[in-house]
Design an enzyme around this catalytic site. Structure first.
Site, PDB file in Angstrom:
ATOM      1  N   HIS A  45     -26.089 -19.998  -1.107  1.00  0.00           N
ATOM      2  CA  HIS A  45     -27.460 -19.669  -1.041  1.00  0.00           C
ATOM      3  C   HIS A  45     -27.795 -18.992  -2.399  1.00  0.00           C
ATOM      4  CE1 HIS A  45     -28.678 -20.720   3.441  1.00  0.00           C
ATOM      5  NE2 HIS A  45     -27.655 -21.683   2.917  1.00  0.00           N
TER       6      HIS A  45
ATOM      7  N   ASN B 233     -32.991 -19.026   5.594  1.00  0.00           N
ATOM      8  CA  ASN B 233     -31.562 -18.157   5.727  1.00  0.00           C
ATOM      9  C   ASN B 233     -31.195 -17.625   7.010  1.00  0.00           C
ATOM     10  OD1 ASN B 233     -32.806 -15.956   7.115  1.00  0.00           O
ATOM     11  ND2 ASN B 233     -33.681 -15.082   5.246  1.00  0.00           N
TER      12      ASN B 233
HETATM   13  C1  LIG Z   1     -30.217 -11.847   7.394  1.00  0.00           C
HETATM   14  C2  LIG Z   1     -31.628 -11.956   7.013  1.00  0.00           C
HETATM   15  O1  LIG Z   1     -32.132 -11.603   6.232  1.00  0.00           O
HETATM   16  N1  LIG Z   1     -32.251 -12.639   8.130  1.00  0.00           N
HETATM   17  C3  LIG Z   1     -33.789 -12.851   7.824  1.00  0.00           C
HETATM   18  C4  LIG Z   1     -34.097 -14.319   7.527  1.00  0.00           C
HETATM   19  O2  LIG Z   1     -35.382 -14.685   7.782  1.00  0.00           O
HETATM   20  C5  LIG Z   1     -35.857 -14.388   8.888  1.00  0.00           C
HETATM   21  C6  LIG Z   1     -37.420 -15.237   9.070  1.00  0.00           C
HETATM   22  O3  LIG Z   1     -38.309 -14.928   8.131  1.00  0.00           O
HETATM   23  C7  LIG Z   1     -36.057 -13.109   9.381  1.00  0.00           C
HETATM   24  O4  LIG Z   1     -36.501 -12.655  10.464  1.00  0.00           O
HETATM   25  C8  LIG Z   1     -34.334 -12.433   9.122  1.00  0.00           C
HETATM   26  O5  LIG Z   1     -34.303 -11.229   9.540  1.00  0.00           O
END
Ligand SMILES: CC(=O)N[C@H]1CO[C@H](CO)[C@@H](O)[C@@H]1O
Ligand code: HEM
Ligand SMILES: *[C@@H]1O[C@H](CO)[C@@H](O)[C@H](O)[C@H]1NC(C)=O
Ligand SMILES: *[C@@H]1O[C@H](CO)[C@@H](O)[C@H](O)[C@H]1NC(C)=O
Length: 331
Positions: A68, A96
């Site tokens: 990623h 993500n």
């Molecule tokens: C690991 C991480 O950062 N996860 C985030 C990915 O995106 C979602 C939705 O925007 C977040 O809620 C997560 O914390």
């Protein structure tokens, strides 16, 4: 005499190449830190091994994090940047969602181990640490080991909006997969080889539930899934399933980095459409069949593809720096 002329031409060609393609492979080299932090690889390996002993999740977590990172603005550790009140970073883009915290933690811990080594403090980029850690977790899980190219700088921006369209979706077909990888300088073979990363790790049920419950208006179940496997998937992922539930992506050897991924595909046990299509589509099937039966050929292709992945969008010179804290831009 002829040889000398040839040599001089070669030097000129190399220099020209460096001028016109500053971000290609030439920007990276295997012993990049030989003078500044000669033991960097063993320091990183030590930290990653320690993390691996604590949790296997570091393997899929770190490997996916590297992918990623590289596909969004290049391999520049932009994926590790934390959001602030004024910027929503890459890692907070909804796609993500499942980037495992243990992948981030692996890089942070390896960086701390490097920085506490005398002479190495603030000399090694987070992007390089992630590239080394991704190599190390593959080897720790029983996959191939390889010399990793180094010399990436850490990027200066990270935005959630830069993610959209740059990462593959589990519903992609062969043309969509091939074209996205191709826009990153990776061939269809590289794409098929890198997809084997799904030989380790987990997926949340919602990523493939359409395939087992609601494939098309007429067909509830994707006909390319093994019928025994459909039953297993439906019982692990009931319709009203808790969205946080995740299941192994390789049902046979989920904790081993091996070519069983391709054997899964031959049996209709690819979890995503994007996995199974590699076997269903006749244009990629012969590669799947070859690598299912020839582990050495697969490993060779995987190493070549990881090396190419590690060259995507590398930052040099004024395009980047070495972050003191991998999750925060230097102030
Ligand atoms: C690991 C991480 O950062 N996860 C985030 C990915 O995106 C979602 C939705 O925007 C977040 O809620 C997560 O914390
Ligand atoms: C080919 C196109 C690809 C698609 C469509 C894809 C999609 C996905 C999806 C949807 C998940 C599950 C996320 C979740 O629900 O938790 C996942 C997991 C994963 N992907 Fe991919 N991926 C692709 C290629 C890659 C590549 C190239 C790599 C690395 C080289 C990779 C490494 C991983 C790993 C290791 C996991 C497991 C993560 C974990 O357990 O934390 N993927 N992928
Ligand atoms: C199935 O998919 C269709 C459209 O793709 C959607 O309208 C419908 O709500 C879905 N049904 C279920 C049970 O998820
Ligand atoms: C489906 O899976 C079963 C058991 O896991 C296996 O024996 C069978 O060969 C598979 N079917 C196909 C068509 O590959």
């Amino acid at each position: 005499m002829g040889l000398q002329v040839f040599d001089i031409m070669l030097v000129w060609l190399t220099l020209l190449n460096l001028c016109f393609f500053p971000n290609k492979a030439s920007a990276l080299q295997q012993n990049y830190y030989a003078k500044t932090c000669p033991n960097v690889e063993s320091i990183v390996r030590g930290a990653v091994t320690q993390k691996f002993k604590e949790t296997f999740v570091t393997v899929p977590g770190t490997l996916r994090l590297f992918f990623h990172d590289c596909f969004v603005q290049g391999c520049d550790a932009s994926v590790i940047i934390a959001s602030t009140s004024s910027n929503t970073a890459e890692k907070d883009n909804p796609i993500n969602l499942s980037l495992a915290g243990d992948g981030f933690d692996t890089v942070i811990k390896a960086k701390a181990a490097v920085d506490k080594t005398s002479g190495c403090t603030n000399k090694v980029s987070c992007a390089d640490i992630l590239a080394m850690a991704a190599r190390d977790v593959v080897a720790l899980a029983g996959g191939p080991s390889y010399a990793v190219e180094l010399g990436r700088l850490d990027g200066l921006s990270s935005t959630s909006s830069s993610v959209s369209g740059n990462l593959p979706l589990p519903t992609f077909n062969l043309n969509q997969l091939t074209s996205l990888f191709s826009s990153n300088g990776l061939s269809q073979q590289d794409m098929i080889a890198l997809s084997a990363a799904h030989t380790v790790g987990f997926s949340h049920c919602n990523q493939f539930s359409n395939r087992i419950y609601n494939y098309t208006a007429k067909t509830k179940v994707d006909p390319t899934i093994n019928t025994t496997y459909v039953g297993e998937l439906q019982s692990m992922c009931p319709t009203n399933v808790d969205p946080t539930i995740a299941i192994n992506m390789d049902p046979i050897t989920p904790r081993k980095f091996d070519n069983v991924y391709y054997q899964d595909l031959q049996q209709g046990k690819g979890l995503f459409s994007s996995d199974q299509i590699l076997y269903s589509d006749s244009r990629s099937r012969s590669t799947v069949n070859l690598w299912a039966s020839n582990s050495a050929a697969f490993e060779k292709a995987f190493v070549a593809a990881m090396t190419k992945l590690g060259r995507v969008g590398v930052k040099t010179g004024s395009q980047g720096n070495i972050r003191r804290d991998c999750s925060v831009f230097n102030s």
